[in-house]
Design an enzyme around this catalytic site. Structure first.
Site, PDB file in Angstrom:
ATOM      1  N   LYS A 105       0.814  -1.230   0.000  1.00 44.48           N
ATOM      2  CA  LYS A 105       0.000   0.000   0.000  1.00 44.48           C
ATOM      3  C   LYS A 105       0.842   1.273   0.000  1.00 44.48           C
ATOM      4  O   LYS A 105       0.477   2.273  -0.600  1.00 44.48           O
ATOM      5  CB  LYS A 105      -0.968   0.016   1.188  1.00 44.48           C
ATOM      6  CG  LYS A 105      -0.338  -0.086   2.563  1.00 44.48           C
ATOM      7  CD  LYS A 105      -0.268  -1.481   3.072  1.00 44.48           C
ATOM      8  CE  LYS A 105       0.570  -1.581   4.330  1.00 44.48           C
ATOM      9  NZ  LYS A 105       0.682  -2.896   4.865  1.00 44.48           N
ATOM     10  N   VAL A 132      -5.320  -3.207   1.230  1.00 43.18           N
ATOM     11  CA  VAL A 132      -6.250  -2.532   2.144  1.00 43.18           C
ATOM     12  C   VAL A 132      -7.101  -3.575   2.859  1.00 43.18           C
ATOM     13  O   VAL A 132      -7.732  -4.416   2.210  1.00 43.18           O
ATOM     14  CB  VAL A 132      -7.215  -1.571   1.411  1.00 43.18           C
ATOM     15  CG1 VAL A 132      -8.041  -0.770   2.410  1.00 43.18           C
ATOM     16  CG2 VAL A 132      -6.473  -0.644   0.474  1.00 43.18           C
ATOM     17  N   GLY A 134      -6.338  -6.189   4.723  1.00 40.68           N
ATOM     18  CA  GLY A 134      -5.874  -7.585   4.831  1.00 40.68           C
ATOM     19  C   GLY A 134      -6.749  -8.528   4.035  1.00 40.68           C
ATOM     20  O   GLY A 134      -6.856  -8.433   2.814  1.00 40.68           O
ATOM     21  N   ILE A 136      -9.972  -8.754   3.905  1.00 41.18           N
ATOM     22  CA  ILE A 136     -11.318  -8.273   3.515  1.00 41.18           C
ATOM     23  C   ILE A 136     -11.304  -7.905   2.032  1.00 41.18           C
ATOM     24  O   ILE A 136     -10.470  -7.101   1.608  1.00 41.18           O
ATOM     25  CB  ILE A 136     -11.705  -7.003   4.321  1.00 41.18           C
ATOM     26  CG1 ILE A 136     -11.578  -7.241   5.822  1.00 41.18           C
ATOM     27  CG2 ILE A 136     -13.098  -6.530   3.940  1.00 41.18           C
ATOM     28  CD1 ILE A 136     -11.689  -5.964   6.653  1.00 41.18           C
ATOM     29  N   ASP A 201       0.259   4.329   7.748  1.00 43.47           N
ATOM     30  CA  ASP A 201      -0.256   3.121   7.088  1.00 43.47           C
ATOM     31  C   ASP A 201      -1.767   3.271   6.815  1.00 43.47           C
ATOM     32  O   ASP A 201      -2.249   2.956   5.722  1.00 43.47           O
ATOM     33  CB  ASP A 201       0.027   1.906   7.990  1.00 43.47           C
ATOM     34  CG  ASP A 201      -0.539   0.616   7.421  1.00 43.47           C
ATOM     35  OD1 ASP A 201       0.057   0.089   6.470  1.00 43.47           O
ATOM     36  OD2 ASP A 201      -1.587   0.158   7.920  1.00 43.47           O
ATOM     37  N   LYS A 205      -3.750   3.472   3.089  1.00 40.65           N
ATOM     38  CA  LYS A 205      -4.922   2.672   2.741  1.00 40.65           C
ATOM     39  C   LYS A 205      -6.119   3.584   2.399  1.00 40.65           C
ATOM     40  O   LYS A 205      -6.898   3.290   1.481  1.00 40.65           O
ATOM     41  CB  LYS A 205      -5.261   1.722   3.889  1.00 40.65           C
ATOM     42  CG  LYS A 205      -4.179   0.653   4.077  1.00 40.65           C
ATOM     43  CD  LYS A 205      -4.295  -0.063   5.407  1.00 40.65           C
ATOM     44  CE  LYS A 205      -3.233  -1.143   5.568  1.00 40.65           C
ATOM     45  NZ  LYS A 205      -3.128  -1.672   6.924  1.00 40.65           N
ATOM     46  N   GLY A 302      -1.675  -9.812   9.006  1.00 44.58           N
ATOM     47  CA  GLY A 302      -1.211 -11.154   9.356  1.00 44.58           C
ATOM     48  C   GLY A 302      -1.011 -12.013   8.120  1.00 44.58           C
ATOM     49  O   GLY A 302      -1.524 -11.708   7.035  1.00 44.58           O
TER      50      GLY A 302
HETATM   51  N1  HSE Z   1       0.856  -2.970   9.897  1.00 40.25           N
HETATM   52  C1  HSE Z   1      -0.364  -3.224   9.226  1.00 40.25           C
HETATM   53  C2  HSE Z   1      -1.454  -3.339  10.291  1.00 40.25           C
HETATM   54  C3  HSE Z   1      -0.266  -4.503   8.431  1.00 40.25           C
HETATM   55  O1  HSE Z   1      -1.123  -3.412  11.474  1.00 40.25           O
HETATM   56  O2  HSE Z   1      -2.609  -3.308   9.949  1.00 40.25           O
HETATM   57  C4  HSE Z   1      -1.319  -4.676   7.407  1.00 40.25           C
HETATM   58  O3  HSE Z   1      -1.371  -3.654   6.477  1.00 40.25           O
END
Ligand code: HSE
Length: 439
Positions: A105, A132, A134, A136, A201, A205, A302
């Protein structure tokens, strides 16, 4: 059955999950899509570490370029991360006309314009379901399931690490630092924890979600970003007593005056579905003009959730390649030709939670109220608990405002802090009621 060759760049946490998932469910996938994705090569600089999975050693290589150039590889999967080498390899693969799958991302948010232009120029595509939310399938939801809708708003809990920290603070009364250590040990965090806890992060996203919804590249500078670093336990408790939970929320709204994108710790109603999204889980609420409200929920980080999303892109591309090529759809992130209009900073209408420390003596609360009133901000509720038998010492006052202009609020906050009497810098957080009626 027709075979489509897959090469993976990066044999880390997610790479190993994709290899495992492809091996485990290759037959199921082939049955479902009518074509067999075959893992032909995996490249990584570290070929020694045992990933705990059985893999034919002959497909491992430390030479990423040989993987990209291998004619038996039809789809290149980038799981290296970062914005330097990953960018180089993705552009190389695209220049050879090979479609790319990535979970990166940060790279797409920062270099998406260049990467999607390269894909279009080479008549191929970049898929990024895993970037975006994980596991989903929100990218597909926006591109396909909601194609009939103008997207009015999106609210997302998009960072598993931050959500796990806030959940531990809320449920176990843990301090921010202890909760951060625990979340990092669980292995969801980015290599640089600042990317998670400073909201970067989530902003990456949010930029991708907004780009998907509105068809424009969203420069990171258009996003107001505040992280959760140093959030105090007391604010989480105060929020709870007011009927709210504190979440790091991405807020995306389409106004007639432009698109508004913000990322910040936010009080959201406990009674709303997003208020019960805890731990590493993510959720995105999307409101479309035809469908109304929809909510997408699942593990946001994960090895396996991310692998599930990556494999869905591999399967999608394998099906298209087997059918003779990619489809005619414009690039996912840049289908608009006209420039995007963003809402100007400070123009948003927001409610605020304030924690102010003022001397417990006649007239001080009135001074604060006067400042808020001067900036056209109306107070919705005030809580001050009696603390001292004699007046004069500092007490904490919690104020919740009605909706007001963000710029007015910032000006009021500045004036409150410079009154010369506040005990500590005033703490403020925005409130989003998400359509829940206040009683
Ligand atoms: N570091 C990110 C989180 C990983 O904790 O959501 C997944 O994008």
């Amino acid at each position: 059955m027709k075979e489509i060759g897959v090469g993976i760049l990066g044999f880390g946490t997610v790479g190993a999950g994709v290899v495992e998932g492809l091996i485990k469910n290759s037959r199921l996938i082939a049955e479902r899509i009518g074509v067999k994705p075959v893992l032909r090569k995996v490249a990584d600089i570290d070929l020694k570490t045992d990933r705990g999975i059985r893999i034919n050693k002959s497909i491992l290589t430390s030479d990423a370029e040989s993987l990209i150039n291998d004619p038996s590889i039809d789809i290149v999967v980038e799981l290296i991360g970062g914005t330097k080498i990953a960018r180089k390899f993705i552009l190389q693969a695209l220049s050879r006309g090979k479609p790319v799958v990535t979970a990166n991302k940060a790279l797409l948010a920062e270099h998406g314009a260049e990467i999607f232009a390269a894909a279009a120029a080479n008549n191929t595509e970049v898929c990024f379901e895993a970037s975006v939310g994980g596991g989903i399938p929100i990218v597909r939801a926006l591109r396909a399931g909601l194609v009939a809708n103008h997207i009015d708003s999106m609210y997302g809990i998009l960072n598993g690490t931050c959500n796990a920290i806030l959940t531990r603070m809320d449920e176990d009364g843990m301090s921010f630092d202890d909760a951060l250590r625990q979340a990092q040990a669980a292995g969801y965090a980015e290599a640089d924890p600042g990317l998670d806890i400073d909201g970067i992060d989530t902003a990456h996203k949010a930029a991708l979600l907004a780009s998907l919804a509105y068809g424009f590249h969203v420069p990171m500078k258009q996003i107001r970003i505040e992280g959760i670093r140093g959030i105090a336990q007391t604010d989480i408790e105060n929020a709870r007593s007011l009927g709210y939970r504190v979440k790091l929320l991405a807020v995306i709204k389409n106004h007639p005056t432009g698109i508004e994108i913000r990322v910040h710790p936010t009080l959201i109603p406990i009674s709303h579905m997003l208020g019960s999204v805890n731990g590493v889980f993510n959720a995105i609420m999307v409101e479309g003009d035809v469908v109304g409200q929809t909510v997408y929920y699942g593990r946001g980080a994960g090895r396996y959730p991310t692998a599930s999303a990556v494999i869905s892109d591999i399967a999608d591309l394998a099906g298209k390649l087997a059918a003779g090529g990619t489809d005619n759809r414009p690039p996912a992130l840049a289908w608009q030709k006209k420039p995007c209009k963003f809402m100007e900073t400070g123009q948003a209408n927001v409610r605020y939670y304030l924690r102010i420390s003022i001397p417990d003596k006649a007239g001080t609360l009135a001074k604060v109220a006067t400042i808020l009133g001067r900036h056209h901000l109306s107070i919705a509720s005030v809580i001050q608990q009696e603390k001292h038998a004699v007046c004069g010492k500092h007490v904490t006052v919690i104020i919740v405002t009605h909706e007001g202009h963000e710029a007015n609020f910032q000006a009021a906050l500045h004036d409150v802090n410079k009154m010369g009497i506040v005990g500590h810098k005033t703490v403020s957080m925005r409130i989003e009621d998400l359509g829940v009626a206040r009683s």
